[in-house]
Design a protein around this motif. Sequence first.
Motif, PDB file in Angstrom:
ATOM      1  N   VAL A 105     -38.428 107.934 -17.997  1.00 29.41           N
ATOM      2  CA  VAL A 105     -39.669 108.198 -18.727  1.00 29.41           C
ATOM      3  C   VAL A 105     -39.914 107.103 -19.768  1.00 29.41           C
ATOM      4  O   VAL A 105     -41.039 106.587 -19.892  1.00 29.41           O
ATOM      5  CB  VAL A 105     -39.620 109.584 -19.393  1.00 29.41           C
ATOM      6  N   ALA A 106     -38.876 106.727 -20.501  1.00 25.67           N
ATOM      7  CA  ALA A 106     -39.029 105.678 -21.510  1.00 25.67           C
ATOM      8  C   ALA A 106     -39.436 104.363 -20.853  1.00 25.67           C
ATOM      9  O   ALA A 106     -40.281 103.627 -21.376  1.00 25.67           O
ATOM     10  CB  ALA A 106     -37.728 105.501 -22.292  1.00 25.67           C
ATOM     11  N   GLY A 107     -38.839 104.077 -19.695  1.00 26.86           N
ATOM     12  CA  GLY A 107     -39.187 102.850 -18.983  1.00 26.86           C
ATOM     13  C   GLY A 107     -40.641 102.823 -18.552  1.00 26.86           C
ATOM     14  O   GLY A 107     -41.321 101.800 -18.670  1.00 26.86           O
ATOM     15  N   ARG A 108     -41.131 103.954 -18.074  1.00 28.65           N
ATOM     16  CA  ARG A 108     -42.541 104.025 -17.656  1.00 28.65           C
ATOM     17  C   ARG A 108     -43.481 103.889 -18.845  1.00 28.65           C
ATOM     18  O   ARG A 108     -44.518 103.220 -18.758  1.00 28.65           O
ATOM     19  CB  ARG A 108     -42.781 105.343 -16.925  1.00 28.65           C
ATOM     20  N   ILE A 109     -43.115 104.504 -19.968  1.00 29.75           N
ATOM     21  CA  ILE A 109     -43.943 104.378 -21.172  1.00 29.75           C
ATOM     22  C   ILE A 109     -43.986 102.920 -21.620  1.00 29.75           C
ATOM     23  O   ILE A 109     -45.045 102.386 -21.959  1.00 29.75           O
ATOM     24  CB  ILE A 109     -43.388 105.288 -22.293  1.00 29.75           C
ATOM     25  N   CYS A 110     -42.824 102.263 -21.612  1.00 23.98           N
ATOM     26  CA  CYS A 110     -42.767 100.858 -22.016  1.00 23.98           C
ATOM     27  C   CYS A 110     -43.560  99.973 -21.063  1.00 23.98           C
ATOM     28  O   CYS A 110     -44.229  99.025 -21.487  1.00 23.98           O
ATOM     29  CB  CYS A 110     -41.316 100.378 -22.083  1.00 23.98           C
ATOM     30  N   LEU A 111     -43.492 100.267 -19.771  1.00 22.77           N
ATOM     31  CA  LEU A 111     -44.245  99.492 -18.787  1.00 22.77           C
ATOM     32  C   LEU A 111     -45.741  99.582 -19.076  1.00 22.77           C
ATOM     33  O   LEU A 111     -46.455  98.569 -19.033  1.00 22.77           O
ATOM     34  CB  LEU A 111     -43.938 100.005 -17.378  1.00 22.77           C
ATOM     35  N   ASN A 112     -46.215 100.776 -19.382  1.00 27.67           N
ATOM     36  CA  ASN A 112     -47.632 100.956 -19.721  1.00 27.67           C
ATOM     37  C   ASN A 112     -47.984 100.230 -21.018  1.00 27.67           C
ATOM     38  O   ASN A 112     -49.046  99.603 -21.131  1.00 27.67           O
ATOM     39  CB  ASN A 112     -47.963 102.445 -19.854  1.00 27.67           C
TER      40      ASN A 112
ATOM     41  N   SER B 229     -50.822  97.105 -21.957  1.00 30.37           N
ATOM     42  CA  SER B 229     -51.826  97.146 -23.019  1.00 30.37           C
ATOM     43  C   SER B 229     -51.522  96.134 -24.117  1.00 30.37           C
ATOM     44  O   SER B 229     -52.430  95.634 -24.775  1.00 30.37           O
ATOM     45  CB  SER B 229     -51.899  98.556 -23.615  1.00 30.37           C
ATOM     46  N   ALA B 230     -50.226  95.811 -24.302  1.00 32.61           N
ATOM     47  CA  ALA B 230     -49.849  94.837 -25.334  1.00 32.61           C
ATOM     48  C   ALA B 230     -50.427  93.468 -25.031  1.00 32.61           C
ATOM     49  O   ALA B 230     -50.816  92.733 -25.942  1.00 32.61           O
ATOM     50  CB  ALA B 230     -48.326  94.749 -25.446  1.00 32.61           C
ATOM     51  N   ARG B 231     -50.505  93.113 -23.766  1.00 33.51           N
ATOM     52  CA  ARG B 231     -51.078  91.809 -23.408  1.00 33.51           C
ATOM     53  C   ARG B 231     -52.526  91.717 -23.858  1.00 33.51           C
ATOM     54  O   ARG B 231     -52.977  90.665 -24.314  1.00 33.51           O
ATOM     55  CB  ARG B 231     -50.967  91.589 -21.901  1.00 33.51           C
ATOM     56  N   VAL B 232     -53.241  92.812 -23.731  1.00 33.71           N
ATOM     57  CA  VAL B 232     -54.639  92.827 -24.163  1.00 33.71           C
ATOM     58  C   VAL B 232     -54.711  92.729 -25.683  1.00 33.71           C
ATOM     59  O   VAL B 232     -55.502  91.958 -26.236  1.00 33.71           O
ATOM     60  CB  VAL B 232     -55.345  94.111 -23.677  1.00 33.71           C
ATOM     61  N   ARG B 233     -53.858  93.497 -26.380  1.00 31.59           N
ATOM     62  CA  ARG B 233     -53.869  93.481 -27.844  1.00 31.59           C
ATOM     63  C   ARG B 233     -53.501  92.110 -28.389  1.00 31.59           C
ATOM     64  O   ARG B 233     -54.070  91.663 -29.392  1.00 31.59           O
ATOM     65  CB  ARG B 233     -52.894  94.528 -28.396  1.00 31.59           C
ATOM     66  N   ARG B 234     -52.560  91.447 -27.740  1.00 30.57           N
ATOM     67  CA  ARG B 234     -52.110  90.146 -28.252  1.00 30.57           C
ATOM     68  C   ARG B 234     -53.132  89.041 -28.030  1.00 30.57           C
ATOM     69  O   ARG B 234     -53.053  87.986 -28.652  1.00 30.57           O
ATOM     70  CB  ARG B 234     -50.756  89.796 -27.633  1.00 30.57           C
TER      71      ARG B 234
ATOM     72  N   VAL C 144     -38.438  84.433 -24.201  1.00 27.00           N
ATOM     73  CA  VAL C 144     -38.486  84.219 -22.749  1.00 27.00           C
ATOM     74  C   VAL C 144     -38.987  85.483 -22.057  1.00 27.00           C
ATOM     75  O   VAL C 144     -39.800  85.422 -21.123  1.00 27.00           O
ATOM     76  CB  VAL C 144     -37.100  83.832 -22.195  1.00 27.00           C
ATOM     77  N   LEU C 145     -38.529  86.648 -22.521  1.00 22.14           N
ATOM     78  CA  LEU C 145     -38.982  87.902 -21.923  1.00 22.14           C
ATOM     79  C   LEU C 145     -40.499  88.047 -22.045  1.00 22.14           C
ATOM     80  O   LEU C 145     -41.148  88.613 -21.167  1.00 22.14           O
ATOM     81  CB  LEU C 145     -38.300  89.091 -22.605  1.00 22.14           C
ATOM     82  N   GLU C 146     -41.074  87.510 -23.131  1.00 23.57           N
ATOM     83  CA  GLU C 146     -42.522  87.589 -23.320  1.00 23.57           C
ATOM     84  C   GLU C 146     -43.288  86.827 -22.243  1.00 23.57           C
ATOM     85  O   GLU C 146     -44.456  87.103 -21.990  1.00 23.57           O
ATOM     86  CB  GLU C 146     -42.899  87.031 -24.699  1.00 23.57           C
ATOM     87  N   SER C 147     -42.625  85.840 -21.617  1.00 25.10           N
ATOM     88  CA  SER C 147     -43.294  85.051 -20.580  1.00 25.10           C
ATOM     89  C   SER C 147     -43.330  85.757 -19.233  1.00 25.10           C
ATOM     90  O   SER C 147     -43.999  85.308 -18.307  1.00 25.10           O
ATOM     91  CB  SER C 147     -42.589  83.693 -20.420  1.00 25.10           C
ATOM     92  N   MET C 148     -42.606  86.873 -19.112  1.00 20.95           N
ATOM     93  CA  MET C 148     -42.531  87.603 -17.852  1.00 20.95           C
ATOM     94  C   MET C 148     -43.690  88.574 -17.712  1.00 20.95           C
ATOM     95  O   MET C 148     -44.284  89.000 -18.684  1.00 20.95           O
ATOM     96  CB  MET C 148     -41.210  88.373 -17.767  1.00 20.95           C
ATOM     97  N   THR C 149     -43.990  88.940 -16.473  1.00 16.00           N
ATOM     98  CA  THR C 149     -44.954  90.011 -16.242  1.00 16.00           C
ATOM     99  C   THR C 149     -44.287  91.320 -16.664  1.00 16.00           C
ATOM    100  O   THR C 149     -43.045  91.407 -16.735  1.00 16.00           O
ATOM    101  CB  THR C 149     -45.347  90.102 -14.766  1.00 16.00           C
ATOM    102  N   PRO C 150     -45.062  92.363 -16.962  1.00 21.00           N
ATOM    103  CA  PRO C 150     -44.446  93.639 -17.337  1.00 21.00           C
ATOM    104  C   PRO C 150     -43.422  94.142 -16.321  1.00 21.00           C
ATOM    105  O   PRO C 150     -42.334  94.575 -16.699  1.00 21.00           O
ATOM    106  CB  PRO C 150     -45.651  94.580 -17.443  1.00 21.00           C
TER     107      PRO C 150
END
Length: 318
Positions: free
Chosen positions: A77-84, A88-93, A140-146
């Motif tokens: 569940v936590a993983g799915r929430i983080c994936l979502n 949305s974080a990409r849009v906010r950033r 580096v993780l920020e450069s990855m797709t969700p």
Amino acid sequence: MTTRSGPDTADPARGRLDPGLDAIMSERRRLINVAYRLLGSLAEAEDAVQETYARWYAMSPRQRDAIASPGAWLTTVAGRICLNLLGSARVRREIYVGEWLPEPLPESTQWSTGRPDGTTADPADRVTLDESVSLAFLVVLESMTPAERVAFVLHDVFCHSFAEVAAIVGRTPAACRQLASSGRRRVRAARPSTATPADRRAGVVRDFKQAWEAKDIDALIGLLDPDAIAVADGGGLATTFPHPIAGGERIAHAWIEIARRRPADMTFLERTVNGQPGLVAEQDGVTVTVFAFDVAGDRIRRIWVVRNPEKLRHWTAS
């Protein structure tokens, strides 16, 4: 979710606390660690874990009892929430003021809730500081797709099977294997071919601090890789340089200018930043800037400057 009583933790059918509460709440620290690596923000990680527990206690006691592995359920569940949230974080950033950097974390002895009374944080909320949480790694993780990020972090860092990862990202285990492999290639490409020992990294950062305070331009240039890059995050809430500075000489000159404008009551201190040698700037006992470094050999390749006060709430004076 650290309380041990109340409507969320009591079993109304039995009139007493949920007998599995200790086991469920013992998962909190691991979930915080997973979520922080997935999101790069402790505030968002805490919210994701809070939502995970809210969903657990929204179920009836019978539904909870039917779950064979509560820990696995919470992780899914936590993983799915983080994936979502990553989507949305990409849009906010895209509308974030200036450059966005992960939230830096202090060593455990300096951990704070950020409250005015200086209350120490619950140990269950602390993130384990190792190589998988360095600023260099998180960038580096920020450069990855969700999906890449979730697959790579859960499999390579937390050793979940690809079948478990597939249940989170909604793809086949084979597809998740490819996602993790792609993420692994990104990490390898960003890392230097030979690791610099921790004591040497600390020595380079110390030399940089001394040269900076002495306004020694030549020494600074000598400590910076010619292709070094400096990135700052003020979030529109603190003054900083708005765009990355590329090139060792340009960075050295910028840091000399910072030294010249340094307020009389500001001090620079050597501190651990996400488990790695770093520096902080303090004014009146309040941390106003955190500097993280990526050191390869005897030179600094990257400098990350975090000034957004919302990302410094867990920092205190020593």
